[in-house]
Design a protein around this motif. Structure first.
Motif, PDB file in Angstrom:
ATOM      1  N   ALA A 169       0.842  -1.206   0.000  1.00 56.98           N
ATOM      2  CA  ALA A 169       0.000   0.000   0.000  1.00 56.98           C
ATOM      3  C   ALA A 169       0.873   1.250   0.000  1.00 56.98           C
ATOM      4  O   ALA A 169       0.553   2.243  -0.672  1.00 56.98           O
ATOM      5  CB  ALA A 169      -0.942  -0.001   1.205  1.00 56.98           C
ATOM      6  N   GLU A 170       1.975   1.216   0.732  1.00 59.87           N
ATOM      7  CA  GLU A 170       2.903   2.355   0.749  1.00 59.87           C
ATOM      8  C   GLU A 170       3.546   2.556  -0.621  1.00 59.87           C
ATOM      9  O   GLU A 170       3.727   3.692  -1.076  1.00 59.87           O
ATOM     10  CB  GLU A 170       3.968   2.162   1.824  1.00 59.87           C
ATOM     11  N   VAL A 171       3.874   1.462  -1.312  1.00 55.46           N
ATOM     12  CA  VAL A 171       4.415   1.562  -2.671  1.00 55.46           C
ATOM     13  C   VAL A 171       3.379   2.194  -3.597  1.00 55.46           C
ATOM     14  O   VAL A 171       3.704   3.088  -4.386  1.00 55.46           O
ATOM     15  CB  VAL A 171       4.860   0.174  -3.199  1.00 55.46           C
ATOM     16  N   ARG A 172       2.139   1.762  -3.476  1.00 55.14           N
ATOM     17  CA  ARG A 172       1.078   2.353  -4.309  1.00 55.14           C
ATOM     18  C   ARG A 172       0.889   3.833  -3.991  1.00 55.14           C
ATOM     19  O   ARG A 172       0.707   4.648  -4.896  1.00 55.14           O
ATOM     20  CB  ARG A 172      -0.230   1.576  -4.131  1.00 55.14           C
ATOM     21  N   ALA A 173       0.953   4.185  -2.719  1.00 50.02           N
ATOM     22  CA  ALA A 173       0.808   5.596  -2.330  1.00 50.02           C
ATOM     23  C   ALA A 173       1.966   6.422  -2.884  1.00 50.02           C
ATOM     24  O   ALA A 173       1.756   7.544  -3.368  1.00 50.02           O
ATOM     25  CB  ALA A 173       0.736   5.727  -0.809  1.00 50.02           C
ATOM     26  N   ALA A 174       3.164   5.884  -2.821  1.00 47.90           N
ATOM     27  CA  ALA A 174       4.328   6.589  -3.366  1.00 47.90           C
ATOM     28  C   ALA A 174       4.191   6.755  -4.873  1.00 47.90           C
ATOM     29  O   ALA A 174       4.575   7.790  -5.438  1.00 47.90           O
ATOM     30  CB  ALA A 174       5.614   5.830  -3.023  1.00 47.90           C
ATOM     31  N   ASN A 175       3.634   5.769  -5.517  1.00 47.63           N
ATOM     32  CA  ASN A 175       3.386   5.845  -6.957  1.00 47.63           C
ATOM     33  C   ASN A 175       2.389   6.958  -7.273  1.00 47.63           C
ATOM     34  O   ASN A 175       2.570   7.717  -8.234  1.00 47.63           O
ATOM     35  CB  ASN A 175       2.841   4.494  -7.428  1.00 47.63           C
ATOM     36  N   GLN A 176       1.335   7.064  -6.472  1.00 46.61           N
ATOM     37  CA  GLN A 176       0.344   8.123  -6.662  1.00 46.61           C
ATOM     38  C   GLN A 176       0.975   9.490  -6.431  1.00 46.61           C
ATOM     39  O   GLN A 176       0.681  10.456  -7.148  1.00 46.61           O
ATOM     40  CB  GLN A 176      -0.849   7.912  -5.727  1.00 46.61           C
ATOM     41  N   GLU A 177       1.835   9.576  -5.410  1.00 50.65           N
ATOM     42  CA  GLU A 177       2.544  10.817  -5.127  1.00 50.65           C
ATOM     43  C   GLU A 177       3.410  11.218  -6.318  1.00 50.65           C
ATOM     44  O   GLU A 177       3.449  12.389  -6.714  1.00 50.65           O
ATOM     45  CB  GLU A 177       3.411  10.636  -3.883  1.00 50.65           C
ATOM     46  N   LEU A 178       4.080  10.235  -6.907  1.00 52.26           N
ATOM     47  CA  LEU A 178       4.914  10.507  -8.079  1.00 52.26           C
ATOM     48  C   LEU A 178       4.062  10.978  -9.252  1.00 52.26           C
ATOM     49  O   LEU A 178       4.414  11.951  -9.931  1.00 52.26           O
ATOM     50  CB  LEU A 178       5.716   9.262  -8.460  1.00 52.26           C
ATOM     51  N   ALA A 179       2.945  10.327  -9.463  1.00 50.28           N
ATOM     52  CA  ALA A 179       2.058  10.728 -10.560  1.00 50.28           C
ATOM     53  C   ALA A 179       1.572  12.166 -10.365  1.00 50.28           C
ATOM     54  O   ALA A 179       1.558  12.963 -11.315  1.00 50.28           O
ATOM     55  CB  ALA A 179       0.868   9.774 -10.648  1.00 50.28           C
ATOM     56  N   ALA A 180       1.189  12.494  -9.142  1.00 49.86           N
ATOM     57  CA  ALA A 180       0.717  13.855  -8.861  1.00 49.86           C
ATOM     58  C   ALA A 180       1.831  14.874  -9.042  1.00 49.86           C
ATOM     59  O   ALA A 180       1.607  15.965  -9.584  1.00 49.86           O
ATOM     60  CB  ALA A 180       0.152  13.928  -7.442  1.00 49.86           C
ATOM     61  N   ALA A 181       3.035  14.539  -8.602  1.00 53.18           N
ATOM     62  CA  ALA A 181       4.165  15.461  -8.741  1.00 53.18           C
ATOM     63  C   ALA A 181       4.489  15.702 -10.205  1.00 53.18           C
ATOM     64  O   ALA A 181       4.765  16.835 -10.617  1.00 53.18           O
ATOM     65  CB  ALA A 181       5.391  14.924  -8.002  1.00 53.18           C
ATOM     66  N   ILE A 182       4.449  14.647 -11.001  1.00 56.51           N
ATOM     67  CA  ILE A 182       4.717  14.795 -12.435  1.00 56.51           C
ATOM     68  C   ILE A 182       3.633  15.630 -13.092  1.00 56.51           C
ATOM     69  O   ILE A 182       3.925  16.524 -13.895  1.00 56.51           O
ATOM     70  CB  ILE A 182       4.861  13.414 -13.101  1.00 56.51           C
ATOM     71  N   ALA A 183       2.384  15.363 -12.741  1.00 52.36           N
ATOM     72  CA  ALA A 183       1.271  16.106 -13.335  1.00 52.36           C
ATOM     73  C   ALA A 183       1.342  17.593 -12.993  1.00 52.36           C
ATOM     74  O   ALA A 183       0.947  18.439 -13.803  1.00 52.36           O
ATOM     75  CB  ALA A 183      -0.064  15.525 -12.863  1.00 52.36           C
ATOM     76  N   ALA A 184       1.852  17.917 -11.821  1.00 57.56           N
ATOM     77  CA  ALA A 184       1.893  19.311 -11.369  1.00 57.56           C
ATOM     78  C   ALA A 184       3.187  20.033 -11.735  1.00 57.56           C
ATOM     79  O   ALA A 184       3.327  21.217 -11.457  1.00 57.56           O
ATOM     80  CB  ALA A 184       1.704  19.361  -9.851  1.00 57.56           C
ATOM     81  N   SER A 185       4.104  19.318 -12.368  1.00 55.63           N
ATOM     82  CA  SER A 185       5.424  19.916 -12.583  1.00 55.63           C
ATOM     83  C   SER A 185       5.622  20.367 -14.028  1.00 55.63           C
ATOM     84  O   SER A 185       4.883  19.979 -14.922  1.00 55.63           O
ATOM     85  CB  SER A 185       6.513  18.918 -12.227  1.00 55.63           C
ATOM     86  N   ASP A 186       6.657  21.152 -14.195  1.00 54.39           N
ATOM     87  CA  ASP A 186       7.089  21.556 -15.531  1.00 54.39           C
ATOM     88  C   ASP A 186       8.349  20.800 -15.934  1.00 54.39           C
ATOM     89  O   ASP A 186       9.066  21.215 -16.830  1.00 54.39           O
ATOM     90  CB  ASP A 186       7.389  23.067 -15.560  1.00 54.39           C
ATOM     91  N   GLY A 187       8.650  19.737 -15.226  1.00 57.53           N
ATOM     92  CA  GLY A 187       9.856  18.966 -15.524  1.00 57.53           C
ATOM     93  C   GLY A 187      10.341  18.252 -14.286  1.00 57.53           C
ATOM     94  O   GLY A 187       9.575  17.957 -13.372  1.00 57.53           O
ATOM     95  N   ASP A 188      11.620  18.014 -14.251  1.00 58.42           N
ATOM     96  CA  ASP A 188      12.238  17.266 -13.162  1.00 58.42           C
ATOM     97  C   ASP A 188      12.475  18.194 -11.975  1.00 58.42           C
ATOM     98  O   ASP A 188      13.584  18.663 -11.734  1.00 58.42           O
ATOM     99  CB  ASP A 188      13.544  16.642 -13.654  1.00 58.42           C
ATOM    100  N   THR A 189      11.424  18.434 -11.218  1.00 59.54           N
ATOM    101  CA  THR A 189      11.452  19.391 -10.122  1.00 59.54           C
ATOM    102  C   THR A 189      11.870  18.710  -8.816  1.00 59.54           C
ATOM    103  O   THR A 189      11.889  17.476  -8.730  1.00 59.54           O
ATOM    104  CB  THR A 189      10.058  20.002  -9.919  1.00 59.54           C
ATOM    105  N   PRO A 190      12.149  19.488  -7.797  1.00 60.58           N
ATOM    106  CA  PRO A 190      12.439  18.896  -6.486  1.00 60.58           C
ATOM    107  C   PRO A 190      11.267  18.037  -5.966  1.00 60.58           C
ATOM    108  O   PRO A 190      11.487  17.024  -5.304  1.00 60.58           O
ATOM    109  CB  PRO A 190      12.671  20.108  -5.581  1.00 60.58           C
ATOM    110  N   GLN A 191      10.050  18.418  -6.307  1.00 61.58           N
ATOM    111  CA  GLN A 191       8.886  17.635  -5.879  1.00 61.58           C
ATOM    112  C   GLN A 191       8.866  16.269  -6.574  1.00 61.58           C
ATOM    113  O   GLN A 191       8.539  15.255  -5.951  1.00 61.58           O
ATOM    114  CB  GLN A 191       7.577  18.392  -6.164  1.00 61.58           C
ATOM    115  N   VAL A 192       9.222  16.245  -7.848  1.00 61.80           N
ATOM    116  CA  VAL A 192       9.287  14.970  -8.573  1.00 61.80           C
ATOM    117  C   VAL A 192      10.389  14.107  -7.973  1.00 61.80           C
ATOM    118  O   VAL A 192      10.190  12.909  -7.717  1.00 61.80           O
ATOM    119  CB  VAL A 192       9.511  15.196 -10.086  1.00 61.80           C
ATOM    120  N   GLN A 193      11.546  14.693  -7.723  1.00 63.20           N
ATOM    121  CA  GLN A 193      12.647  13.928  -7.141  1.00 63.20           C
ATOM    122  C   GLN A 193      12.304  13.405  -5.754  1.00 63.20           C
ATOM    123  O   GLN A 193      12.649  12.277  -5.398  1.00 63.20           O
ATOM    124  CB  GLN A 193      13.931  14.757  -7.106  1.00 63.20           C
TER     125      GLN A 193
END
Length: 146
Positions: free
Chosen positions: A73-97
């Motif tokens: 479940a934590e892996v899935r949550a981290a995956n969702q976090e990554l998806a949200a960070a990518i969707a909200a970013s303009d590229g390889d941002t600190p949030q994506v990293q």
């Protein structure tokens, strides 16, 4: 915005999306390939367990099932976090990293717990059973590397 700048932004965004998709795909594959039934099968189908060993292993497996579900479940949550960070970013941002780092930690925790579980299961086996078990586990890991 100039045409060159737009190309850079679009390229960075596409690279981030591709990275996220690849991460999601690899996580899905790893989780599917690392399911407990193969380990369960090795122990229960290939080893001649006595009644006490079966009882002890059933208890070990039941305890780990809950832990594994929480880690997955934590892996899935981290995956969702990554998806949200990518969707909200303009590229390889600190949030994506940060989201990538969270995903790696979650996957690492799952792998460490699984390896620990293997050794707890092994502790119930006789030396002869442990030798067969070790060989099958090592063989399975080598197959995954191919």
């Amino acid at each position: 915005m100039t045409a060159n700048w737009k190309s850079v932004v679009i390229t960075a965004l596409l690279a981030a999306l591709a990275s996220g998709a690849a991460t999601w795909a690899s996580a899905t594959w790893i989780m599917r390939e690392r399911e407990a039934p193969s380990l369960h099968s090795i122990v229960h189908d290939e080893l001649d367990l006595n009644a006490d060993q079966k009882r002890r292993l059933d208890a070990i497996e039941a305890r780990f099932a809950g832990r594994r579900q929480a880690l997955e479940a934590e892996v899935r949550a981290a995956n969702q976090e990554l998806a949200a960070a990518i969707a909200a970013s303009d590229g390889d941002t600190p949030q994506v990293q940060a989201a990538v780092d969270h995903f790696h930690v979650a996957m690492g925790d799952l792998q460490k717990a699984t390896v620990g579980h293997v050794f707890v299961m092994r502790s119930v086996l006789t030396p002869a059973q442990a030798e067969v078990f070790d060989g099958r586990v090592v063989e399975a890991l080598h197959q995954d590397a191919d």
